[in-house]
Design a protein around this motif. Structure first.
Motif, PDB file in Angstrom:
ATOM      1  N   GLY A 143       0.819  -1.193   0.000  1.00 18.78           N
ATOM      2  CA  GLY A 143       0.000   0.000   0.000  1.00 18.78           C
ATOM      3  C   GLY A 143       0.852   1.241   0.000  1.00 18.78           C
ATOM      4  N   ASN A 144       0.178   2.384  -0.088  1.00 18.14           N
ATOM      5  CA  ASN A 144       0.883   3.662  -0.078  1.00 18.14           C
ATOM      6  C   ASN A 144       1.454   3.970   1.301  1.00 18.14           C
ATOM      7  N   SER A 145       2.623   4.583   1.328  1.00 19.43           N
ATOM      8  CA  SER A 145       3.227   4.954   2.608  1.00 19.43           C
ATOM      9  C   SER A 145       4.150   6.146   2.439  1.00 19.43           C
ATOM     10  N   VAL A 146       4.408   6.816   3.551  1.00 18.14           N
ATOM     11  CA  VAL A 146       5.286   7.984   3.592  1.00 18.14           C
ATOM     12  C   VAL A 146       6.274   7.808   4.742  1.00 18.14           C
ATOM     13  N   THR A 147       7.530   8.065   4.466  1.00 16.95           N
ATOM     14  CA  THR A 147       8.576   7.970   5.485  1.00 16.95           C
ATOM     15  C   THR A 147       9.266   9.323   5.607  1.00 16.95           C
ATOM     16  N   GLN A 148       9.284   9.833   6.825  1.00 13.73           N
ATOM     17  CA  GLN A 148       9.918  11.116   7.083  1.00 13.73           C
ATOM     18  C   GLN A 148      11.161  10.955   7.915  1.00 13.73           C
TER      19      GLN A 148
ATOM     20  N   LEU B 212      -5.791  10.782   2.640  1.00 12.31           N
ATOM     21  CA  LEU B 212      -4.403  11.195   2.810  1.00 12.31           C
ATOM     22  C   LEU B 212      -3.654  10.146   3.621  1.00 12.31           C
ATOM     23  N   VAL B 213      -2.407   9.902   3.248  1.00 16.77           N
ATOM     24  CA  VAL B 213      -1.522   9.052   4.034  1.00 16.77           C
ATOM     25  C   VAL B 213      -0.412   9.955   4.569  1.00 16.77           C
ATOM     26  N   PHE B 214      -0.301  10.045   5.892  1.00 10.85           N
ATOM     27  CA  PHE B 214       0.660  10.940   6.538  1.00 10.85           C
ATOM     28  C   PHE B 214       1.917  10.194   6.973  1.00 10.85           C
ATOM     29  N   GLY B 215       3.033  10.916   6.955  1.00 12.86           N
ATOM     30  CA  GLY B 215       4.221  10.441   7.631  1.00 12.86           C
ATOM     31  C   GLY B 215       4.067  10.641   9.133  1.00 12.86           C
ATOM     32  N   GLN B 216       5.087  10.275   9.872  1.00 13.35           N
ATOM     33  CA  GLN B 216       4.980  10.291  11.330  1.00 13.35           C
ATOM     34  C   GLN B 216       5.193  11.671  11.923  1.00 13.35           C
ATOM     35  N   GLY B 217       5.594  12.625  11.136  1.00 10.23           N
ATOM     36  CA  GLY B 217       5.822  13.981  11.629  1.00 10.23           C
ATOM     37  C   GLY B 217       7.251  14.186  12.086  1.00 10.23           C
ATOM     38  N   THR B 218       7.756  15.409  11.897  1.00  9.75           N
ATOM     39  CA  THR B 218       9.102  15.789  12.337  1.00  9.75           C
ATOM     40  C   THR B 218       8.984  17.074  13.143  1.00  9.75           C
ATOM     41  N   ARG B 219       9.412  17.002  14.396  1.00  9.47           N
ATOM     42  CA  ARG B 219       9.358  18.185  15.262  1.00  9.47           C
ATOM     43  C   ARG B 219      10.586  19.046  15.022  1.00  9.47           C
TER      44      ARG B 219
END
Lengths: 116, 111
Positions: free
Chosen positions: B1-6, B99-106
């Motif tokens: 499936g679709n994924s995003v890596t940050q 929407l498929v989100f990455g885990q976020g970057t602070r």
């Protein structure tokens, strides 16, 4: 534009109580999304609606959670009974979805839920 | 499936430093790509977007270019300010799907 409106902004309740979160999407938008955000799990999609119909509720954690969208301008997310692990910030977002086109989502300010 | 890596956070920089937050994605076909920003105590806001390969999205001094050959959409800013301190989310969307989100970057910017 008023943006996505959520209420209440903060909710503190005791374990076992029913909690109802409310959302008014942006007028004219045809899709609505409920998310949960915690430090441990990040941002999770719980459920989304298209034209008031639930499309994907695979993110709803368990039967204690339910969501409704009786019309295009209102949605609720209910937790009954609530548990301490439900403590999180709950976001509602809306978008105008078309098959072609970006369909970006607009988020509300969130409801911070604390279950003691 | 679709994924995003940050890129893993947190990221801490001094004011006026150059910023890069890496984002790569996995998807079939040609998704639209987004960067969202979340300021403390607020919901996510769309920062910029790109809908096809080689498009460059830009806003508030931030830029990101849709690179199909490297499946990347890295966020850059030439000179960050304290007010840029926030959590940044990379996301993709394909067709009418969610929407498929990455885990976020602070990101924290020190004066």
């Amino acid at each position: 534009d008023a943006g996505v409106i959520q209420s209440p902004r903060h909710e503190v309740t005791e374990m076992g109580q029913e909690v109802t979160l409310r959302c008014k999407p942006i007028s004219g938008h045809n899709s609505l999304f409920w998310y949960r955000q915690t430090m441990m799990r990040g941002l999770e999609l719980l459920i989304y609606f298209n034209n008031n119909v639930p499309i994907d509720d695979s993110g709803m954690p368990e039967d204690r959670f339910s969501a409704k969208m009786p019309n295009a301008s209102f949605s609720t997310l209910k937790i009954q009974p609530s548990e301490p692990r439900d403590s999180a910030v709950y976001f509602c977002a809306s978008s105008l979805v078309a098959y072609r086109g970006a369909g970006e989502q607009y988020f509300g300010p969130g409801t911070r839920l604390t279950v003691t | 499936g679709n994924s995003v890596t940050q890129m893993e956070g947190p990221v801490t920089l001094s004011e006026e430093a150059f910023l890069t937050i890496n984002c790569t994605y996995t998807a079939t076909g040609y998704p639209s790509l987004f960067w969202y920003v979340q300021y403390p105590g607020e919901g996510l806001q769309l920062l910029l977007k790109a809908t096809k390969a080689d498009d460059k999205g830009s806003n508030k001094g931030f830029e990101a270019t849709y690179r199909k050959e490297t499946t990347s959409f890295h966020l850059e800013k030439g000179s960050v300010q304290v007010s840029d301190s926030a959590v940044y989310f990379c996301a993709l969307k394909q067709g009418a799907q969610k929407l498929v989100f990455g885990q976020g970057t602070r990101l924290t910017i020190n004066p």
